[in-house]
Design a protein around this motif. Structure first.
Motif, short mmCIF file in Angstrom:
data_model
loop_
_atom_site.label_atom_id
_atom_site.label_comp_id
_atom_site.label_asym_id
_atom_site.label_seq_id
_atom_site.Cartn_x
_atom_site.Cartn_y
_atom_site.Cartn_z
N LEU A 522 0.58 -0.86 -0.36
CA LEU A 522 -0.01 -0.33 0.16
C LEU A 522 0.35 1.59 0.08
CD1 LEU A 522 -2.52 -1.22 2.40
CD2 LEU A 522 -2.97 -1.05 0.10
N ARG A 523 1.80 1.46 -1.33
CA ARG A 523 2.25 2.04 -0.97
C ARG A 523 1.40 3.97 -1.27
NH1 ARG A 523 7.55 2.56 -1.90
NH2 ARG A 523 8.67 0.08 -1.39
N THR A 524 1.74 5.04 -0.34
CA THR A 524 0.29 6.12 -0.96
C THR A 524 1.48 7.27 -0.66
OG1 THR A 524 0.21 6.05 1.42
CG2 THR A 524 -1.06 4.73 0.77
N VAL A 531 6.32 9.28 -0.66
CA VAL A 531 5.90 7.37 -0.09
C VAL A 531 5.70 7.24 1.08
CG1 VAL A 531 6.93 5.15 -0.76
CG2 VAL A 531 7.05 6.74 -2.20
N LEU A 532 4.50 7.56 1.96
CA LEU A 532 4.47 7.38 3.19
C LEU A 532 4.46 5.49 3.47
CD1 LEU A 532 1.24 8.93 3.86
CD2 LEU A 532 3.34 9.55 4.13
N THR A 603 -8.10 3.13 9.74
CA THR A 603 -6.62 3.73 9.48
C THR A 603 -6.16 3.76 8.35
OG1 THR A 603 -5.61 1.35 9.64
CG2 THR A 603 -6.43 2.82 11.68
N LEU A 604 -5.99 4.61 8.01
CA LEU A 604 -5.35 5.43 6.33
C LEU A 604 -5.58 4.17 5.68
CD1 LEU A 604 -4.68 7.53 4.48
CD2 LEU A 604 -2.53 7.24 5.24
N TRP A 605 -4.38 3.04 6.59
CA TRP A 605 -4.32 2.16 6.06
C TRP A 605 -5.09 0.78 5.42
CZ3 TRP A 605 -0.37 3.75 3.87
CH2 TRP A 605 0.42 4.52 4.24
N THR A 704 -5.46 9.18 -7.72
CA THR A 704 -5.02 7.86 -8.10
C THR A 704 -5.88 7.60 -6.49
OG1 THR A 704 -3.57 7.49 -6.74
CG2 THR A 704 -3.22 7.37 -9.39
N LEU A 705 -6.23 6.07 -6.07
CA LEU A 705 -6.47 5.97 -4.57
C LEU A 705 -5.30 5.69 -3.30
CD1 LEU A 705 -8.97 2.45 -5.32
CD2 LEU A 705 -9.31 5.22 -4.20
N ALA A 706 -3.89 5.85 -4.37
CA ALA A 706 -2.78 6.26 -3.96
C ALA A 706 -2.97 7.57 -3.17
CB ALA A 706 -1.73 6.00 -4.52
#
Length: 731
Positions: A522-524, A531-532, A603-605, A704-706
């Motif tokens: 899940l790179r965002t 890159v979180l 959560t975000l993830w 994008t969803l990221a």
């Protein structure tokens, strides 16, 4: 011990004890049983004489002498005194036709070589001295059975008698009379100091300076006598004097000490200082109920200052007196001549050389005299300082922590907490038990936590996303878990988080979907964090299929009195928009609704995992964006609130209606078509909350969803909505 044993000193010490204490004292003071027996005979003899009075035949001569009242050329007239070692008579020298004081050794000492030697040493010491204030010795002799010392007869009382007379007339004494007496005291002390100076110049220490050994001659003034325990330093200079010798009230600390402390001329300075103290105040400076207490007072205690007992005593005289009786020899006058000089300076009205000890000296001397007390005080102070420092550090630590109190419904419950990483934003570990509720003043480091409250009876639970930013008890966060949402009937107070228990089995069919735990890629990214995170491991959880609608949120507002969104008050609540996603709410509003429903924000993830799947798809339809037309935005969307609301009403869709963007089956609806959504993840450094998903106002080709956004924690926004999640408890 036998070599250093002093028979007379032990006898005098035992004489000052009560009869019941003597045997115990003699057991340690005498080298052997014969020595103890001789001391007992001396004591018995002394008590017998005190009872029967003068009897020359019994006191000083063996039975059978032709004339017990005649010794050589000396004819005994009458008894004038008695000591532990013998009896003193007024006698007539029949050859020189003069009166003398004849001291005859007691018959009980005739069998003691040491006793006879001590008696002879007394005569030799006095015979070496020639001073007007020292009573001279004329002769030492023996008539074959009786040893005697003939010395000058002094016509006058002892200083002890003078002091007793002064005590009897002291009450009612005028200031003039008192000053006259003080002057006489100084004269006596100065004269005796001169006598001791002459003795010290001959290396003889008197060791028993006291009022009863000072005779006040009616014609020639004070005279020093009785060198019975004197020490000639030239006879055995290699062996320091270490026995307890002298009269206990007047002996120096080094004499009184049982340790091997060397005694020198400064010991006599102390004793004369004690005599001066007693003359000035008519009180002994060192007293006690028994010998041991007196000796302890001599060694350890400082007497009251003479002026505290009689303010009429001149200050310089107080300085002289207390300088002489300093505990340590180095702090006294270093010679008796110096003491005599200061006494005469005082009498002449000249400045004295001695100075009272300054504050530093007094403190240091007090510390030395009270070593045990100082050690105990230091330990106590150190312990107090340590406790105080620990208290201060704990207080500072506590003030830097976030404070939390937790309460729950009527049934027994247990509380747990789980911290989140400040860098990866992930939960750091499994839950840590806090304990049964209620929990008072739990202290946590600043950060983000999930608080879990579990009801013991049915495992229903309530979750709280806690953002702990404010430190100290003034910002105490109150967490309250209610048995059901129906019990939450009023808005939460400041710093209060309210939630309702809910079991996962009570979740309606189709309301939420289960996301199985595992590894997700899940790179965002956003403008601040390109890159979180990469790979993420998540536990299984539930998440709402759709966003929270206006209808859902209105039920919450009506039930609890929570403030409605801004759009409802500004533009009115529109029934046509009831099923659209609720907007114009803050993170706190979204969390309050989620807790009321027995849920929390994802959560975000979790949101990313539910929307993108294990492989981290960038779009709801998969890895690639399908062909879509470009979207032209109204620029007023970022300034005109009415325009934003109108655009929202025109372009968003009902939460229950599927979207063309929903894509992969089994995932969330409206993640790429309605609104950006709040997550429960916070950027603590900037005090922002993370949002994700695409809103109706954004061009799908640029999103994008990221991609993630951030917005201030407490700021409501017209473009953001939310959906809820719920954990799945592990067994």
């Amino acid at each position: 011990m036998a070599q250093n044993w002093d028979e007379k000193a032990v006898f005098l010490a035992a004489l000052g004890l009560a009869a019941k204490d003597r045997d115990a004292f003699l057991l340690g003071a005498c080298p052997d049983e014969p020595a103890r027996q001789r001391i007992r005979l001396l004591l018995d003899h002394h008590e017998k004489n005190a009872t029967t009075g003068f009897n020359p035949e019994a006191d000083s001569a063996p039975i059978g002498l032709a004339d017990p009242n005649q010794i050589d050329e000396f004819r005994l007239i009458h008894k004038i005194g008695e000591g532990g070692m013998g009896v003193v008579y007024l006698a007539e020298d029949t050859i020189l036709a003069r009166r003398v004081a004849l001291k005859i050794i007691g018959s009980h000492l005739l069998g003691s070589e040491q006793g006879v030697a001590r008696f002879r040493d007394e005569a030799r010491a006095a015979a070496l001295l020639n001073h007007p204030a020292i009573v001279p010795v004329f002769k030492y002799g023996s008539d074959g059975t009786r040893h005697y010392i003939a010395s000058e007869f002094v016509d006058g009382p002892t200083l002890s008698t003078v002091l007793e007379e002064e005590r009897s007339r002291r009450q009612g004494m005028t200031r003039t009379d008192a000053l006259s007496w003080f002057k006489r005291c100084v004269e006596i002390a100065a004269t005796i100091a001169d006598a001791l100076d002459a003795s010290h110049r001959m290396n003889i220490i008197h060791r028993d300076v006291k009022p009863s050994n000072i005779l006040v001659d009616r014609h020639r003034g004070p005279r020093l006598t009785d060198f019975g325990v004197a020490k000639n330093l030239t006879v055995s200079p290699e062996r320091p004097v270490t026995n307890i010798v002298g009269s206990c009230h007047y002996m120096s600390p080094e004499q009184a000490s049982i340790s091997a402390a060397s005694v020198d001329q400064r010991s006599d300075i102390f004793s004369l200082g004690v005599v001066l103290y007693e003359m000035l105040t008519l009180q002994k400076p060192f007293v006690g109920a028994d010998l041991s207490q007196v000796l302890r007072a001599v060694i350890e205690h400082n007497p009251p200052t003479v002026r505290s007992l009689d303010p009429r005593i001149p200050r310089d005289l107080q300085v002289i007196c207390h300088k002489a009786i300093e505990k340590h020899p180095r702090d006294r006058y270093q010679s008796i001549a110096h003491l005599a000089a200061d006494l005469r300076c005082f009498m002449a009205g000249d400045p004295i050389l001695a100075r009272p000890p300054d504050l530093t000296q007094r403190i240091l001397r007090w510390l030395k005299r009270h070593k045990k007390a100082v050690v105990l005080i230091c330990i106590a102070v150190l312990a107090f300082a340590t406790l105080w420092m620990r208290h201060r550090l704990k207080l500072q630590h506590d003030l830097a922590m976030a404070w939390v109190s937790i309460s729950a419904g009527s049934a027994p419950c247990k509380a747990y907490f789980q911290p989140h990483s400040l860098t990866t934003l992930e939960p750091l570990s499994d839950y840590t038990a806090i304990g049964p509720t209620p929990v008072q003043n739990l202290k946590l480091k600043a950060g983000q936590y999930r608080i879990l409250v579990v009801r013991d009876s049915d495992r229903a639970f309530c979750e709280f996303n806690l953002v702990a930013l404010e430190a100290g008890p003034d910002h105490l966060a109150f967490i309250r878990a209610f048995d059901s949402a129906n019990e939450i009937k009023s808005p939460a107070e400041r710093n209060e988080l309210r939630g309702a228990f809910r079991h996962t089995r009570d979740i309606a069919q189709g309301e939420m979907i289960r996301i199985e735990g595992g590894d997700f890629e899940l790179r965002t990214s956003n403008s601040q964090h390109p890159v979180l995170l990469g790979a993420v491991r998540l536990d299984s959880f539930l998440i709402d299929v759709t966003e929270v609608s206006n209808r859902d949120y209105r039920a919450f507002v009506d039930a609890t009195g929570h403030p409605p969104p801004y759009s409802w008050t500004a533009f009115g609540y529109s029934p046509e928009l009831e099923d659209r996603p609720v907007v114009w709410v803050s993170l706190a509003d979204a969390e309050a609704y989620a807790r009321w429903r027995g849920k929390r924000l994802p959560t975000l993830w979790e949101w990313q995992a539910a929307a993108r799947g294990p492989k981290g798809d960038l779009y709801p339809t998969g890895a690639q964006l399908p062909d879509v037309p470009a979207q032209t935005l109204n620029q007023n969307l970022f300034g005109d609130q009415l325009a934003i609301f109108q655009s929202y009403a025109e372009h968003t869709m009902s939460t229950g209606v599927p979207s063309a963007w929903d894509g992969v089956s089994g995932r969330l609806r409206h993640t790429f078509s309605n609104v950006c959504e709040f997550t429960g993840t916070v950027d603590l450094a900037n005090r922002d909350v993370y949002l994700t998903g695409r809103g109706w106002y954004e061009d799908p080709r640029t999103r994008t969803l990221a991609n993630v956004l951030t917005t201030p924690l407490k700021q409501p926004t017209p473009r953001f909505g939310f959906r809820c999640a719920k954990s799945i408890l592990k067994n």
